[in-house]
Every structure is written in C-alpha cells, then in structure tokens.
Design a protein around this motif. Structure first.
Motif, PDB file in Angstrom:
ATOM      1  N   VAL A 169       0.883  -1.013   0.439  1.00 38.32           N
ATOM      2  CA  VAL A 169       0.070  -0.304  -0.182  1.00 38.32           C
ATOM      3  C   VAL A 169       1.017   1.525  -0.356  1.00 38.32           C
ATOM      4  O   VAL A 169       1.946   1.549   0.253  1.00 38.32           O
ATOM      5  CB  VAL A 169      -0.859   0.101   1.251  1.00 38.32           C
ATOM      6  CG1 VAL A 169      -2.631  -1.295   0.956  1.00 38.32           C
ATOM      7  CG2 VAL A 169      -0.435   0.177   2.668  1.00 38.32           C
ATOM      8  N   LEU A 170       0.239   2.457  -0.308  1.00 40.61           N
ATOM      9  CA  LEU A 170       1.018   3.768  -0.651  1.00 40.61           C
ATOM     10  C   LEU A 170      -0.185   4.165   0.524  1.00 40.61           C
ATOM     11  O   LEU A 170      -1.104   4.289   0.718  1.00 40.61           O
ATOM     12  CB  LEU A 170       0.512   4.836  -1.791  1.00 40.61           C
ATOM     13  CG  LEU A 170       1.981   4.430  -2.871  1.00 40.61           C
ATOM     14  CD1 LEU A 170       1.007   4.592  -4.517  1.00 40.61           C
ATOM     15  CD2 LEU A 170       3.147   5.085  -2.232  1.00 40.61           C
ATOM     16  N   SER A 171       0.126   4.681   1.854  1.00 39.35           N
ATOM     17  CA  SER A 171       0.173   6.313   2.093  1.00 39.35           C
ATOM     18  C   SER A 171       0.189   7.532   2.387  1.00 39.35           C
ATOM     19  O   SER A 171       1.234   8.067   1.473  1.00 39.35           O
ATOM     20  CB  SER A 171       0.495   5.598   3.491  1.00 39.35           C
ATOM     21  OG  SER A 171       1.989   6.690   4.010  1.00 39.35           O
ATOM     22  N   SER A 172      -0.753   8.145   2.804  1.00 40.14           N
ATOM     23  CA  SER A 172      -0.660   9.796   3.167  1.00 40.14           C
ATOM     24  C   SER A 172       0.265  10.231   3.692  1.00 40.14           C
ATOM     25  O   SER A 172       1.041  11.582   4.004  1.00 40.14           O
ATOM     26  CB  SER A 172      -1.454  10.297   3.602  1.00 40.14           C
ATOM     27  OG  SER A 172      -2.482  10.351   4.624  1.00 40.14           O
ATOM     28  N   ILE A 194      -3.419   7.068 -10.687  1.00 37.16           N
ATOM     29  CA  ILE A 194      -3.061   5.578 -10.691  1.00 37.16           C
ATOM     30  C   ILE A 194      -4.903   5.833 -10.771  1.00 37.16           C
ATOM     31  O   ILE A 194      -5.387   6.918  -9.826  1.00 37.16           O
ATOM     32  CB  ILE A 194      -3.248   5.826  -9.073  1.00 37.16           C
ATOM     33  CG1 ILE A 194      -1.413   5.869  -9.210  1.00 37.16           C
ATOM     34  CG2 ILE A 194      -3.272   4.795  -7.602  1.00 37.16           C
ATOM     35  CD1 ILE A 194      -0.869   6.191  -7.620  1.00 37.16           C
ATOM     36  N   PRO A 195      -5.394   4.120 -11.245  1.00 34.97           N
ATOM     37  CA  PRO A 195      -6.748   5.181 -11.210  1.00 34.97           C
ATOM     38  C   PRO A 195      -8.017   5.265  -9.844  1.00 34.97           C
ATOM     39  O   PRO A 195      -7.161   4.325  -8.511  1.00 34.97           O
ATOM     40  CB  PRO A 195      -7.041   3.579 -12.038  1.00 34.97           C
ATOM     41  CG  PRO A 195      -5.847   2.865 -11.723  1.00 34.97           C
ATOM     42  CD  PRO A 195      -4.816   4.254 -11.279  1.00 34.97           C
ATOM     43  N   ALA A 196      -8.954   5.442  -9.840  1.00 35.82           N
ATOM     44  CA  ALA A 196      -9.603   5.845  -8.633  1.00 35.82           C
ATOM     45  C   ALA A 196      -9.953   4.375  -8.475  1.00 35.82           C
ATOM     46  O   ALA A 196     -10.820   2.934  -9.379  1.00 35.82           O
ATOM     47  CB  ALA A 196     -10.989   6.558  -9.085  1.00 35.82           C
ATOM     48  N   VAL A 197     -11.164   3.029  -7.607  1.00 33.41           N
ATOM     49  CA  VAL A 197     -11.065   2.925  -6.905  1.00 33.41           C
ATOM     50  C   VAL A 197     -12.545   3.106  -6.297  1.00 33.41           C
ATOM     51  O   VAL A 197     -13.088   3.463  -5.948  1.00 33.41           O
ATOM     52  CB  VAL A 197     -10.664   1.951  -5.869  1.00 33.41           C
ATOM     53  CG1 VAL A 197      -8.973   2.151  -6.163  1.00 33.41           C
ATOM     54  CG2 VAL A 197     -10.846   2.947  -4.672  1.00 33.41           C
ATOM     55  N   GLU A 222       3.048  -4.918  -6.988  1.00 34.11           N
ATOM     56  CA  GLU A 222       4.492  -4.968  -6.142  1.00 34.11           C
ATOM     57  C   GLU A 222       5.292  -4.647  -6.807  1.00 34.11           C
ATOM     58  O   GLU A 222       6.102  -4.014  -6.747  1.00 34.11           O
ATOM     59  CB  GLU A 222       4.814  -6.582  -6.216  1.00 34.11           C
ATOM     60  CG  GLU A 222       3.628  -7.745  -5.196  1.00 34.11           C
ATOM     61  CD  GLU A 222       4.161  -7.159  -3.829  1.00 34.11           C
ATOM     62  OE1 GLU A 222       5.531  -6.369  -3.254  1.00 34.11           O
ATOM     63  OE2 GLU A 222       2.688  -6.819  -3.129  1.00 34.11           O
ATOM     64  N   SER A 223       4.522  -4.496  -8.307  1.00 31.95           N
ATOM     65  CA  SER A 223       6.060  -4.049  -9.643  1.00 31.95           C
ATOM     66  C   SER A 223       5.797  -2.157  -8.958  1.00 31.95           C
ATOM     67  O   SER A 223       6.772  -1.802 -10.099  1.00 31.95           O
ATOM     68  CB  SER A 223       5.792  -4.077 -11.352  1.00 31.95           C
ATOM     69  OG  SER A 223       4.527  -3.755 -11.240  1.00 31.95           O
ATOM     70  N   PHE A 224       5.180  -1.695  -8.528  1.00 26.60           N
ATOM     71  CA  PHE A 224       5.065  -0.616  -8.469  1.00 26.60           C
ATOM     72  C   PHE A 224       6.600   0.230  -8.075  1.00 26.60           C
ATOM     73  O   PHE A 224       6.994  -0.237  -7.206  1.00 26.60           O
ATOM     74  CB  PHE A 224       3.988   0.257  -7.843  1.00 26.60           C
ATOM     75  CG  PHE A 224       4.169   1.901  -8.033  1.00 26.60           C
ATOM     76  CD1 PHE A 224       4.103   2.324  -6.406  1.00 26.60           C
ATOM     77  CD2 PHE A 224       2.601   2.351  -8.888  1.00 26.60           C
ATOM     78  CE1 PHE A 224       4.119   4.052  -6.679  1.00 26.60           C
ATOM     79  CE2 PHE A 224       2.891   3.554  -8.810  1.00 26.60           C
ATOM     80  CZ  PHE A 224       3.562   4.814  -8.309  1.00 26.60           C
ATOM     81  N   VAL A 225       6.629   1.667  -9.045  1.00 26.25           N
ATOM     82  CA  VAL A 225       7.726   1.899  -8.189  1.00 26.25           C
ATOM     83  C   VAL A 225       7.559   3.056  -8.098  1.00 26.25           C
ATOM     84  O   VAL A 225       6.650   4.526  -8.727  1.00 26.25           O
ATOM     85  CB  VAL A 225       8.846   2.153  -9.575  1.00 26.25           C
ATOM     86  CG1 VAL A 225      10.023   3.583  -9.551  1.00 26.25           C
ATOM     87  CG2 VAL A 225       9.162   0.906 -10.227  1.00 26.25           C
ATOM     88  N   ASN A 226       8.220   3.513  -6.448  1.00 28.69           N
ATOM     89  CA  ASN A 226       7.200   4.724  -5.573  1.00 28.69           C
ATOM     90  C   ASN A 226       8.673   5.898  -6.216  1.00 28.69           C
ATOM     91  O   ASN A 226       9.511   5.393  -4.844  1.00 28.69           O
ATOM     92  CB  ASN A 226       7.303   4.099  -4.645  1.00 28.69           C
ATOM     93  CG  ASN A 226       6.612   5.288  -3.711  1.00 28.69           C
ATOM     94  OD1 ASN A 226       6.376   6.447  -3.848  1.00 28.69           O
ATOM     95  ND2 ASN A 226       6.536   4.849  -2.178  1.00 28.69           N
ATOM     96  N   ASP A 227       8.289   6.582  -6.992  1.00 26.65           N
ATOM     97  CA  ASP A 227       9.550   7.492  -6.551  1.00 26.65           C
ATOM     98  C   ASP A 227       8.978   9.531  -6.389  1.00 26.65           C
ATOM     99  O   ASP A 227       9.454  10.610  -6.178  1.00 26.65           O
ATOM    100  CB  ASP A 227      10.061   7.691  -8.349  1.00 26.65           C
ATOM    101  CG  ASP A 227       8.634   8.620  -9.178  1.00 26.65           C
ATOM    102  OD1 ASP A 227       7.382   8.678  -8.345  1.00 26.65           O
ATOM    103  OD2 ASP A 227       8.922   8.232 -10.050  1.00 26.65           O
ATOM    104  N   ASP A 232       5.333   3.661   1.098  1.00 26.88           N
ATOM    105  CA  ASP A 232       4.645   2.537   0.846  1.00 26.88           C
ATOM    106  C   ASP A 232       5.008   1.904   1.744  1.00 26.88           C
ATOM    107  O   ASP A 232       6.166   1.423   2.631  1.00 26.88           O
ATOM    108  CB  ASP A 232       5.092   1.827  -0.518  1.00 26.88           C
ATOM    109  CG  ASP A 232       6.591   1.624  -0.492  1.00 26.88           C
ATOM    110  OD1 ASP A 232       6.649   1.021  -1.145  1.00 26.88           O
ATOM    111  OD2 ASP A 232       7.044   2.530   0.223  1.00 26.88           O
ATOM    112  N   ASP A 233       3.935   0.556   2.342  1.00 28.31           N
ATOM    113  CA  ASP A 233       4.121  -0.131   3.019  1.00 28.31           C
ATOM    114  C   ASP A 233       3.595  -1.345   2.761  1.00 28.31           C
ATOM    115  O   ASP A 233       3.023  -2.028   1.696  1.00 28.31           O
ATOM    116  CB  ASP A 233       3.955   0.590   4.041  1.00 28.31           C
ATOM    117  CG  ASP A 233       4.284  -0.135   5.789  1.00 28.31           C
ATOM    118  OD1 ASP A 233       4.978  -1.087   5.909  1.00 28.31           O
ATOM    119  OD2 ASP A 233       3.559  -0.331   6.874  1.00 28.31           O
ATOM    120  N   ILE A 234       3.623  -2.268   3.870  1.00 27.16           N
ATOM    121  CA  ILE A 234       2.906  -3.882   4.139  1.00 27.16           C
ATOM    122  C   ILE A 234       2.429  -4.102   4.657  1.00 27.16           C
ATOM    123  O   ILE A 234       1.873  -3.848   5.762  1.00 27.16           O
ATOM    124  CB  ILE A 234       3.805  -4.855   3.485  1.00 27.16           C
ATOM    125  CG1 ILE A 234       4.949  -4.980   2.757  1.00 27.16           C
ATOM    126  CG2 ILE A 234       3.171  -6.135   3.632  1.00 27.16           C
ATOM    127  CD1 ILE A 234       4.520  -5.148   1.515  1.00 27.16           C
TER     128      ILE A 234
END
Length: 890
Positions: A169-172, A194-197, A222-227, A232-234
């Motif tokens: 997950v990405l967090s704020s 990043i598309p809405a859910v 899992e493949s997302f590159v967080n630049d 981000d966390d698990i």
C-alpha cells in the motif's frame, strides 16, 4: 407426492429465494431437484415446516433456537425457547419504562426551572439530584442510569467476518516529515494517473494513528515504482469484523458496539496486542449507500478466532446398523494415492526396513518414532491401512499401547487396538481418537480389537457427515453430529498422514492409501452476545507450542515451563536440559517412603520445607527475581492475583502454576473469566473457568484445600532480571552441589543411591504382598520410579554442556558413563544385555511390571537385585565427586 417449485413457494409465502436458500443452508428445510429440472422443489412437509418457521420468526425467535427445536423434537425445548423470548421482551419493556421515567423527570425539571435553551441541559444533572432527593420514594436520575438504559436499548450491530489479504500500500504519510498529508496525497495519486477505486473493493482505506491524524492507504501492485514523496508499506491483512454505519450517525458508538459484540462471542474475539492496542488500527472504507442523501462506510475491526470449544456444540451421537457401503457412499473420494512401502519417511529413527515380500517392517520403540506417508490432506479425508501385528515380538509391552496401529494428522491421533496393558484383563483394545479441529479425546473400549499375527484392514473416514472406523469389513464405530462437521473446513490447513505405534513389537504394512474426500461449501459461523466494553477483554501469548516432548527425555514438566518462561523473556541458553540439571530432576533418582510425591526432585523439594523457596532459587540462579505464591494465598485473594496474572500476560510473560502437575497460564478471555492454560505436550492451551481454577481434577478426586496446601501448590511470577550470571559458573555450581543432592534423606523420601536401595528393599520385603489388583496403582506405586530411572539417562546432555563450559572438570566424563550404564540396566540399550534377558525390562520390572511379578518371591528378588545394581552406579557417581573435592573447595 406433489412438489412445489421454489418460485411458486416464494410468491405464496412472501419469502425471497435467497431466504429459502439460507434456511436450507442452516439445515431447517430440504429441497429436491428432479432430473432435467433447473429449479429446486419442495415437498409438502417442507412447505408446512416453512409456515411454522415464518410464525416463529415473526415472534423474533432466532434461527439457532428454531434449529434446536426441530433437532430435539422435545416440547421442553419449545417451552424454554418461548420463555426465553418472553424474558427478553420483559427486559426490553423494563428498559423502555426506565427511559420513559427518565424522559419525564427531565421534562418536569425543565418546566420547574424555566429551562428554555438546550445549551443548559447538562446543568440539569446536579439540579435534578438536589430536587429529587427531597421527594419521598423518588429515584434520582443520573447520567450513569441514562447511559445504562441507552446501551440496553441499542440495537445489536450487524457484524460479518472477512479476511483481508496481505497487500502493498501507499500511504498519505510523508517520507520526510512522517506527517499525513491527505489532500496532497490525493492530488499526487491523480497526477500519477493511479486509477480511482470503486467503493467496497478493499483497495482504499482510512484510519487514525495514536496522534489522531487521519491516514489514507491505497493498494498498489508489487511492481509499482514509488518515486514520490509518500511512504509505501506492507499491509499484513488478517481477519476483520465488518460493520456498516452512516456518517451522520455516531461512528464511535457503532465502533464500541462492534467491540461489545465480541464480548462472550463463542467463535471470535477482538485481536489485541500485549500492550492493549489493537493488532491494526480500525479501518474505514466507503461503500455504496442505499440512501443517496446519506454517506455510508464500513468499519473494519481486527479479530481472531478463539481456541475451538466443543462444549458449545450439540453433542455427537453414535449410529448403529450402518454398513461400510453406506458410509463410503455418503463420503465420496475426490482423489486417492497409494503409498509405496519403500517410500515411507522415518521420523526420529524408528526401526524400518523393506522385507523380501515387499512389506514395510516397523518398530516404534516409543510413540514419537513414526513413518510419514509424505501425503498431505485436509479434512475431510480417508486412510486405508493393511497391516499385521507380530504378537511374539511384543513381549516387553512398552507403554500402554503395545499392539496399536495409529496415525497422526496434524496434532491429532487416530488409533485402533489402543489403551492395552500387560495384564490382559485390563487391556481395552480400544478405538481412540482426537476430534478434528477441537482435539477432545474419545475412547471406545473393545471396538478396536484386531487379529494378531495375520493381516487386518482398517479404514478411517474422517468425513463431513460421518467419523467412522471400519475394521476387516465391519463397521466398528460410526459417529455423526461432531462439532467439527459444523465448522468451515475450508480454512483448515492440510497436514501429512503419519503412521505410528508404540513399543517393541513389530508391525508390517502391506498397503497404505490416503484419500482426500469431497466436501461442500459452508458459510462462516457467526454469533455472540453483547456486554459492556470497559477494557481489554482478551490476550494470548504469540508463541504457543508444546512445553515438552513427552517420551523423548523431556518428561519433567516444570523444566518445560521454566524453559518457556525464559523463551518469552528472550533467554535461549536457559533451555529444558539446562533446567533439568539445575533442578536436579535429571540427575537424582527419587523415592517416596510415605506417599506419591510427583515426578522428580522438583516436586519433592517444592512440597517440603518453605513453600516456593526452591522455585525462587531456581530463577535466582538465572539472575531473575521471582515470587512463588502458595495456592492458599491466591485462593484467599483471587481477584488481586487474577489482575496480576492478566497484567503479566499483557506484558508478554507467562505465569507458572503448580497444581498436581506443572503448566503455564498463557492467556485469558472475557476479562479473566476464562484462563488459557498450556500443559506438557499439548499444542493448544485448554480453557479453565476462573471459578474452577482451584478445583481438583476429576482423576485426583475432590481433595480438601487443607491437604493440597501441604503439597506446595501455587503460582510463580517471574519478575525483572537483577544480574547477568556467568553460564559456565551456573553449570559448575550444579556439579559442585551434586554430592548434597544425591545424598538427600528425610523420613518421607530419599535421593540418589539410597532411593534405589529403599525401592529395592521395599519390593523384596513384600510391600505388595497380599495387595488386591484394584488397590495396585502401578504408576504412583512403581512405574514413576522406572520413568525417573529411564528419563535420567538423558542427563548426559546437561553433563556434556557442563564439561564443555568447564573443561578442567574432566571427571564429568566418568560420571556420564555411569548414567549411561543406568540406561543399560533399565532396558538393555547396549543391545546385548536385552538379548541376554538381563535388564529391568526383560525381568518384568520395567514399564511392563505386573502385580504378579512384584508378589512372586523369585521374580521380585531378581527385580530388586537389578535395582540395587542401579544404586551401585549412583554410589560410584558420589565416589567420583568425592575423589575430586578439590574442585569444590579450591
């Protein structure tokens, strides 16, 4: 017979097809699907039952109570159900009456005081109390009363259980500041494309941390590159309870209602960590609202499954006159696998070889030495075994299950020809097993008998509808309505099927087949009662596992308990073998001159002298403070010690308990009303209601508290670490203390060589002469000392470590040889002695002892002489220690 189509029945009775399916899944009704028909149909009797169910539901009788009515067909159950409903209505009427009185008192007080603004409403509490106390027979209204009535009238929370999968997950939370930037995070997600859910997809959640800042998390691949600038966390997922609430309602009230829902829930409980926090902060997810003008969300509360409790379910029953064919047809096979006899996998080195006829020859020696099939199955499953038991090779009768054929699946054992005895008249030849999932033990004497010295066939069906044992084509046992059959078997893991037995007898396997049975889809179990939530209601230590490995040297339970406490405190060096030497359990033979005193040196020393001083000394040697509280003190102030116990559990510390046997408290439920207690080699803790915690186990009888206090029973709380002792010095001090330990003698008991001599003298002098079989307690009067002798052969593990830590004490090697000789004298572990019939077991004085041998003059003399040879080994150990006294008095 005229059948009614589901669509017609739904229209006539005003029930949805979904409701009809629910009643069918609950077991209230049955339908049929005729050949070439796509719809379900109902028989006239099912229609009549539906009409009855509709009336009962209109009376707000719960489904589980309706199910009980139809299962029992007992008028008493129906009466009890209606009485309970009347009581529930009365309680609601009383609560409404109280609320009516409170509202009226508020109104009258407002009128008397000229209240015209809502802002001064809170000031009424004090004024109301002042005025109402002056009114005769009045009941002053307090805020506590109002809260109580409001809570009682609050509608139950509709809760379901879901399992969220682990996800990235990405967090704020900003990477640099650690502060949640909700608006900036949302803008960044849009900028990144990043598309809405959609609502309810379990991909976008909110929660609050300890500082009350709102944090938003969004699932990413899992493949997302967080630049970007956000963390981000698990997210580890797990079980969550889910309840719905409108945002214009009180979310906090709904959340507290969800927590209360699990107070007393039979199947799930809130998942707290040891510091009282939840496993994960409550999550909030937007969902599609049925009211377009009101936004609705779902609350996610972390929960966990309770330890299964079979007592909550309808008791199982045995089915007579059912054929093997009927059982097999009701429990169809999904797939099956034949196990090649040369591909069985030995565990803990049993005897195992392939004969020239292709049979697997197997000797267990002890019940922990096994043969794995290597095939894993889930419940429900089936096991078919074709086997032969060589009766001639079973002459020494090690253990109570000589001649048994059994297998393990997970932590549960299934066996035939079980619970036998060297006294043939006492053999049960039983079928025995642990119920799947729950683990409670069942024994059915005489049903597990087999034909010795010829091939037998046994089929175990651990099915969804039947738990059956078929021996040589005959249904020996078939049970239905076991609690495990009502649980969700989808969540049960797969385990390998492992073959086993006990003793020296040879077993031959000619064919083994393991099959996975088909099973139907079942919904999750829900249910529970409401109670006031005031504090953390439950806790369980995370590292639950057996304290010891029985029959593999680890037979002294206190040492397993002490090891477990040290493990929880992060002390890996203080293991079982360390404590077995520190306490003297594995070094000293013991013998009681007056009465049974327990398994080893620890039990003897705790039950004499100042109660608890010995145990406190054991932990002091490890550098820890501890307090041993005698049972009579705990019993005199139970609430205080219960709160102390729960505080220890919340800190991650188990509490040791001595009550006939040693064990540890590892958790609690329902605010301490139930304690979770781990003993011996049990894989899961057992439940002990706190009001039963001082009751003697049934097998010991109802002993008086005055008598049990003499045994040194109590609770041990291990506190803070006071110093860091040198491990080598601890081992050295134990060796230096051995001359004292091995020569302990009192009026009641003795240790060392004198223990062997006293044991031998009492046998030869006729202690058992004239004793009736029913008065002969073979374990407490004799076998406990054989177990003591056999187990102490493992002390070399402690002694070898002592020599490793203190290489100058070379004489320890000589002592080790004397303890090894004890094993030879007991069971001929060198092979030659057993062959010559010159060990305690072959003389009939080991675990295979009989009252006849102990009363026969020549036999008991031979047994006594062999025990005196053991005394010689212990005397030699003492001599070796005395020859090197310079190590003790430098």
């Amino acid at each position: 017979m005229e059948l009614v189509k589901i669509t017609q029945l739904s229209q006539e009775l005003g029930l949805s097809s979904r409701t009809l399916r629910y009643y069918e899944q609950a077991g209230l009704i049955e339908s049929v699907r005729p050949e070439n028909e796509k719809y379900r149909f109902y028989a006239p009797e099912a229609v009549e039952r539906l009409k009855q169910i509709i009336i009962l539901r209109k009376l707000q009788i719960p489904i589980k109570d309706i199910l009980s009515i139809y299962q029992s067909q007992d008028m008493g159950v129906i009466v009890e159900t209606f009485v309970n409903r009347i009581k529930a209505i009365e309680e609601e009427v009383i609560a409404l009456s109280e609320l009516k009185r409170i509202v009226n008192e508020f109104l009258q007080t407002m009128i008397r005081n000229g209240i015209k603004q809502i802002s001064v409403l809170p000031l009424l509490y004090e004024e109301m109390d002042k005025q109402l106390k002056n009114v005769e027979k009045s009941n002053p209204v307090t805020y506590e009363q109002l809260s109580d009535v409001s809570e009682r009238l609050e509608k139950p929370v509709d809760v379901r259980i879901v399992e969220l999968k682990p996800m990235r997950v990405l967090s704020s939370l900003h990477k640099e500041s650690g502060i949640s930037e909700v608006e900036g995070f949302w803008d960044w997600l849009i900028q990144k494309g990043i598309p809405a859910v959609k609502p309810g997809q379990h991909m976008l959640f909110e929660y609050q941390d300890d500082t009350y800042q709102t944090i938003v998390i969004r699932t990413i691949p899992e493949s997302f590159v967080n630049d970007g600038p956000y963390m981000d966390d698990i997210f580890h997922g797990g079980l969550f309870a889910v309840g719905s609430v409108y945002l214009d309602d009180d979310m906090n009230t709904a959340f507290r209602g969800m927590i209360r829902y699990f107070d007393g829930n039979a199947y799930y409980e809130v998942d707290y960590m040891h510091d009282g926090r939840l496993r994960h902060e409550p999550l909030v997810e937007s969902i599609i609202s049925p009211d377009a003008q009101r936004e609705k969300v779902e609350l996610f509360l972390p929960v966990k499954s309770r330890v299964p409790n079979a007592a909550l379910y309808v008791p199982n029953r045995r089915v007579e006159d059912i054929s093997p064919t009927e059982i097999e047809e009701a429990n169809p096979v999904l797939w099956g696998r034949d196990i090649p006899m040369d591909q069985l996998l030995p565990i803990l080195n049993p005897h195992y070889r392939l004969t020239e006829w292709g049979e697997a020859e197997y000797i267990a020696f002890i019940d922990k030495r096994l043969l794995s099939t290597g095939v894993e199955v889930r419940i429900p499953f089936r096991v078919d075994i074709e086997f032969r038991v060589d009766e001639a090779s079973s002459r020494f009768a090690h253990g109570s299950d000589e001649g048994s054929i059994r297998f393990l699946h997970g932590n549960h054992t299934y066996g035939i020809n079980m619970e036998n005895n060297s006294e043939s008249g006492l053999s049960k030849q039983a079928i025995s097993f642990n119920q799947p999932v729950f683990g409670d033990y069942f024994v059915f004497p005489q049903l597990g008998r087999i034909h010795p010295d010829e091939y037998n066939c046994v089929t175990w069906i651990i099915g969804e509808k039947h738990l059956a044992v078929i021996i040589n084509g005959e249904t020996r046992y078939c049970g239905v309505d076991f609690p495990y059959m009502t649980t969700d078997l989808r969540i049960q893991p797969a385990y390998p099927v492992i073959l086993g037995s006990n003793g020296n007898g040879k077993r031959y396997f000619r064919k083994v087949r393991v099959s996975q049975l088909k099973h139907a889809f079942k919904p999750k179990i829900k249910g529970g009662e409401l109670a006031m939530f005031t504090k953390q209601s439950n806790n369980l230590l995370p590292n639950i596992h057996p304290l010891i490995t029985m029959h593999y040297g680890e037979n002294y339970w206190f040492n397993g308990c002490a090891r477990y406490v040290m493990e929880c405190l992060g002390e890996p060096d203080y293991d079982y073998w360390f404590f077995s030497g520190l306490t003297g359990d594995s070094l000293a033979q013991v013998y009681a001159r007056d009465r049974f005193r327990g398994d080893g040196a620890t039990d003897y020393q705790v039950g004499s002298g100042e109660k608890g001083r010995f145990i406190e000394g054991v932990f002091a040697a490890c550098g820890y403070a501890s307090t041993f509280v005698p049972q009579k003190d705990v019993r005199s102030n139970p609430d205080m010690y219960l709160q102390t116990l729960m505080a220890y559990i919340d800190k991650g510390k188990p509490v040791i308990r001595y009550f006939y046997e040693w064990g540890v408290f590892v958790g609690y439920e329902d605010y301490g009303k139930t304690l979770l207690y781990l003993m011996a080699d049990k894989p899961e803790p057992e439940r002990i209601p706190f009001d039963k915690v001082f009751a003697s186990p049934e097998r010991f009888g109802a002993e008086s508290n005055e008598w049990t206090d003499l045994l040194g029973f109590g609770w041990c709380f291990v506190g803070e670490k006071k110093n860091e002792p040198d491990l080598g010095i601890i081992y050295r001090n134990v060796i230096m203390d051995m001359p004292r330990l091995l020569t302990i003698q009192t009026k009641e008991f003795c240790f060392g060589a004198e223990a062997f001599r006293s044991w031998a003298d009492e046998i030869e002098n006729g202690r058992f002469e004239g004793m009736k079989p029913e008065a002969f307690d073979d374990w407490a009067m004799y076998k406990i000392y054989v177990c003591n002798l056999a187990t102490n052969g493992s002390c070399r593990r402690f002694l070898e470590r002592a020599l490793e830590k203190n290489p100058d004490m070379t004489f320890i090697a000589e002592i080790i040889q004397q303890y090894k000789q004890l094993a030879v004298l007991w069971n001929g572990s060198d092979g030659q002695t057993r062959h010559q019939g010159d060990c305690l077991e072959s003389l009939g004085g080991g675990f295979n002892v009989t009252l006849e041998a102990l009363t026969h003059i020549e036999k008991r003399k031979a047994i006594a002489n062999k025990i005196r040879e053991c005394a010689g080994c212990m005397s030699r150990v003492t001599e070796i220690l005395n020859e090197h006294r310079s190590y003790f008095n430098p």
